[in-house]
Design a protein around this motif. Sequence first.
Motif, mmCIF file in Angstrom:
data_model
loop_
_atom_site.group_PDB
_atom_site.id
_atom_site.type_symbol
_atom_site.label_atom_id
_atom_site.label_comp_id
_atom_site.label_asym_id
_atom_site.label_seq_id
_atom_site.Cartn_x
_atom_site.Cartn_y
_atom_site.Cartn_z
ATOM 1 N N PRO A 215 0.831 -1.215 0.000
ATOM 2 C CA PRO A 215 0.000 0.000 0.000
ATOM 3 C C PRO A 215 0.862 1.260 0.000
ATOM 4 O O PRO A 215 1.929 1.301 0.607
ATOM 5 C CB PRO A 215 -0.812 -0.116 1.291
ATOM 6 C CG PRO A 215 -0.779 -1.570 1.639
ATOM 7 C CD PRO A 215 0.542 -2.076 1.170
ATOM 8 N N GLU A 216 0.366 2.284 -0.704
ATOM 9 C CA GLU A 216 0.993 3.602 -0.668
ATOM 10 C C GLU A 216 0.219 4.543 0.243
ATOM 11 O O GLU A 216 0.795 5.404 0.900
ATOM 12 C CB GLU A 216 1.049 4.201 -2.079
ATOM 13 C CG GLU A 216 1.966 3.473 -3.035
ATOM 14 C CD GLU A 216 2.030 4.158 -4.387
ATOM 15 O OE1 GLU A 216 3.147 4.463 -4.834
ATOM 16 O OE2 GLU A 216 0.967 4.398 -4.987
ATOM 17 N N THR A 217 -1.100 4.406 0.252
ATOM 18 C CA THR A 217 -1.988 5.161 1.146
ATOM 19 C C THR A 217 -3.066 4.206 1.615
ATOM 20 O O THR A 217 -3.052 3.017 1.265
ATOM 21 C CB THR A 217 -2.641 6.360 0.421
ATOM 22 O OG1 THR A 217 -3.618 5.858 -0.503
ATOM 23 C CG2 THR A 217 -1.618 7.191 -0.339
ATOM 24 N N VAL A 401 -2.275 0.569 12.234
ATOM 25 C CA VAL A 401 -2.248 1.355 13.460
ATOM 26 C C VAL A 401 -2.613 2.786 13.141
ATOM 27 O O VAL A 401 -1.951 3.438 12.338
ATOM 28 C CB VAL A 401 -0.850 1.300 14.116
ATOM 29 C CG1 VAL A 401 -0.856 2.127 15.385
ATOM 30 C CG2 VAL A 401 -0.445 -0.131 14.400
ATOM 31 N N GLY A 402 -3.666 3.293 13.750
ATOM 32 C CA GLY A 402 -4.086 4.668 13.502
ATOM 33 C C GLY A 402 -3.638 5.579 14.618
ATOM 34 O O GLY A 402 -2.990 5.156 15.585
ATOM 35 N N PRO A 403 -3.965 6.879 14.512
ATOM 36 C CA PRO A 403 -3.651 7.827 15.569
ATOM 37 C C PRO A 403 -4.361 7.475 16.872
ATOM 38 O O PRO A 403 -5.216 6.594 16.925
ATOM 39 C CB PRO A 403 -4.165 9.157 14.995
ATOM 40 C CG PRO A 403 -4.203 8.951 13.515
ATOM 41 C CD PRO A 403 -4.545 7.510 13.337
ATOM 42 N N ALA A 404 -4.051 8.216 17.887
ATOM 43 C CA ALA A 404 -4.548 7.890 19.222
ATOM 44 C C ALA A 404 -6.073 7.933 19.318
ATOM 45 O O ALA A 404 -6.667 7.228 20.122
ATOM 46 C CB ALA A 404 -3.941 8.855 20.244
ATOM 47 N N ASN A 405 -6.705 8.776 18.507
ATOM 48 C CA ASN A 405 -8.168 8.893 18.573
ATOM 49 C C ASN A 405 -8.888 7.806 17.793
ATOM 50 O O ASN A 405 -10.092 7.810 17.703
ATOM 51 C CB ASN A 405 -8.614 10.276 18.072
ATOM 52 C CG ASN A 405 -8.268 10.498 16.628
ATOM 53 O OD1 ASN A 405 -7.762 9.600 15.957
ATOM 54 N ND2 ASN A 405 -8.521 11.700 16.132
ATOM 55 N N GLY A 406 -8.131 6.873 17.221
ATOM 56 C CA GLY A 406 -8.731 5.740 16.549
ATOM 57 C C GLY A 406 -8.960 5.942 15.069
ATOM 58 O O GLY A 406 -9.382 5.022 14.375
ATOM 59 N N SER A 407 -8.730 7.147 14.556
ATOM 60 C CA SER A 407 -8.927 7.385 13.122
ATOM 61 C C SER A 407 -7.750 6.848 12.330
ATOM 62 O O SER A 407 -6.681 6.580 12.888
ATOM 63 C CB SER A 407 -9.104 8.882 12.848
ATOM 64 O OG SER A 407 -7.950 9.599 13.229
ATOM 65 N N THR A 408 -7.960 6.678 11.042
ATOM 66 C CA THR A 408 -6.933 6.118 10.168
ATOM 67 C C THR A 408 -6.299 7.209 9.346
ATOM 68 O O THR A 408 -6.968 8.149 8.931
ATOM 69 C CB THR A 408 -7.552 5.077 9.225
ATOM 70 O OG1 THR A 408 -8.231 4.104 10.016
ATOM 71 C CG2 THR A 408 -6.483 4.380 8.406
ATOM 72 N N LEU A 409 -5.034 7.119 9.118
ATOM 73 C CA LEU A 409 -4.328 8.131 8.334
ATOM 74 C C LEU A 409 -4.889 8.224 6.933
ATOM 75 O O LEU A 409 -5.025 7.228 6.233
ATOM 76 C CB LEU A 409 -2.832 7.784 8.268
ATOM 77 C CG LEU A 409 -1.972 8.783 7.525
ATOM 78 C CD1 LEU A 409 -1.933 10.105 8.258
ATOM 79 C CD2 LEU A 409 -0.561 8.236 7.336
ATOM 80 N N MET A 410 -5.274 9.424 6.495
ATOM 81 C CA MET A 410 -5.776 9.677 5.157
ATOM 82 C C MET A 410 -4.820 10.587 4.433
ATOM 83 O O MET A 410 -4.468 11.651 4.940
ATOM 84 C CB MET A 410 -7.161 10.350 5.219
ATOM 85 C CG MET A 410 -8.209 9.520 5.917
ATOM 86 S SD MET A 410 -8.742 8.132 4.936
ATOM 87 C CE MET A 410 -9.916 7.387 6.049
ATOM 88 N N MET A 411 -4.382 10.190 3.275
ATOM 89 C CA MET A 411 -3.459 10.990 2.493
ATOM 90 C C MET A 411 -4.124 11.448 1.222
ATOM 91 O O MET A 411 -4.968 10.788 0.666
ATOM 92 C CB MET A 411 -2.206 10.173 2.121
ATOM 93 C CG MET A 411 -1.381 9.751 3.330
ATOM 94 S SD MET A 411 -0.511 11.108 4.083
ATOM 95 C CE MET A 411 0.766 11.394 2.872
ATOM 96 N N ILE A 412 -3.739 12.637 0.732
ATOM 97 C CA ILE A 412 -4.225 13.115 -0.567
ATOM 98 C C ILE A 412 -3.622 12.240 -1.648
ATOM 99 O O ILE A 412 -2.454 11.956 -1.644
ATOM 100 C CB ILE A 412 -3.805 14.575 -0.801
ATOM 101 C CG1 ILE A 412 -4.559 15.467 0.196
ATOM 102 C CG2 ILE A 412 -4.144 15.025 -2.205
ATOM 103 C CD1 ILE A 412 -4.233 16.924 0.081
#
Length: 412
Positions: A215-217, A401-412
């Motif tokens: 995966p890239e994003t 593994v996402g940020p502390a708030n449980g969200s997943t990293l989203m990239m443009i």
Amino acid sequence: MGDLSQPLEDLAAFVGESSNGLTLSELTPEHSQSQTISADEIALYDRQIRLWGVRAQEKLRNANILLIGMKALANEIAKNLVLAGIGSLTVVDDQLVTEDDLGAQFFISEQHIGLNRAEAALPQIQKLNPRVTLHAVTTSILLQPPEYYSAFSLVIATDLPLVSLSTINACCRLSSRPFYAAETFGFYGYVFADLIKHTFVIEREKSNVLTQLKPETTTRRIIASTTKKENGKLIELVTKEEIYSQIVLANSSPLPQFDLSSRRRKMNVTPLISCLRALWEYQSLVQTPYPTHSHADIKLFTQLATEKHKELQLPTETLRAEFLRAFLQNLGSEISPVCAFLGGQLAQDVINVVGGKEQPIQNMLLFDGEESKGPVYALHPIFAPLQGEVDTGNGTEFLGVGPANGSTLMMI
């Protein structure tokens, strides 16, 4: 047109390698009566074939596009697609030509006032490329059953409210058909893409770094890599797969974490995204296309835009009164250069998608003609990420593994 044999011979020398090994014998009509473009088509589309290759042109000539709406933006889209050599274009519009349509639409004139917009535009569209098969549908697209969309390769909806776009998008998903939505508001506009799951190829010069299948994003991954020789150079063909979200989900999705990672990046996010979401909410609440200049409408729209801006976690100072005023004043107007830019961008993206080449829009392009900026934001709900690693620009992170708030990293 003259003797076609020489252009064919000249072009064969060029595309012999650039079209994934296509030879002169494969370019001739005897290769395939139904699938391969003819010699005169090769001569006609010579310049663009040199850009994206014969195989991509063959896919274009077999494409059956549905274009919903025939205002200024759709004029530009139709022009670019027909000139590119698509196989068929069906235009759906149940509205009649009015005096207001004459300002920025170039397929109609005063003699067409009172006639159906789709039918009035078709003769001028046909003159651009007699090879393209054209159809006009004069009834509302919302009267069509879900299976109607399965007859088309790709669907483009213009100048419609979110509720209509969501319905069409859902029907396209049922038929596994790529979907685009677009609209302009004077100096402003947007293009949205839902390609469901799209595979495309990027061609680049082979480097010393090994391409890894990963995966890239959170929405895109590399699934294959091959090489070919071209003009004495080793070219790498990287196949990528991208997943998309429906417009109704994108409209309620957060901004990519990248854009929220610092105050400076938040300040750079265009307030146009808040205004667009506010407009769609207004249309749903009031059941009218645009707010009037009444105090009540302006107050309601300002309240909605402020709420959307806050939901997106953007600084309040970036939603200025001047921008809100400019956006409201532009609603309902069509400006030719803006339509030309967005229509050209959308048509080129469609050509890339049909041909399976280059990175498509992922997934919301917002254009601000006042600032001459057109950022693209990947708007997706929080979902289970692709397994593997992704380079975030600050090192490599495991996508599970996402940020502390449980969200997943989203990239443009």
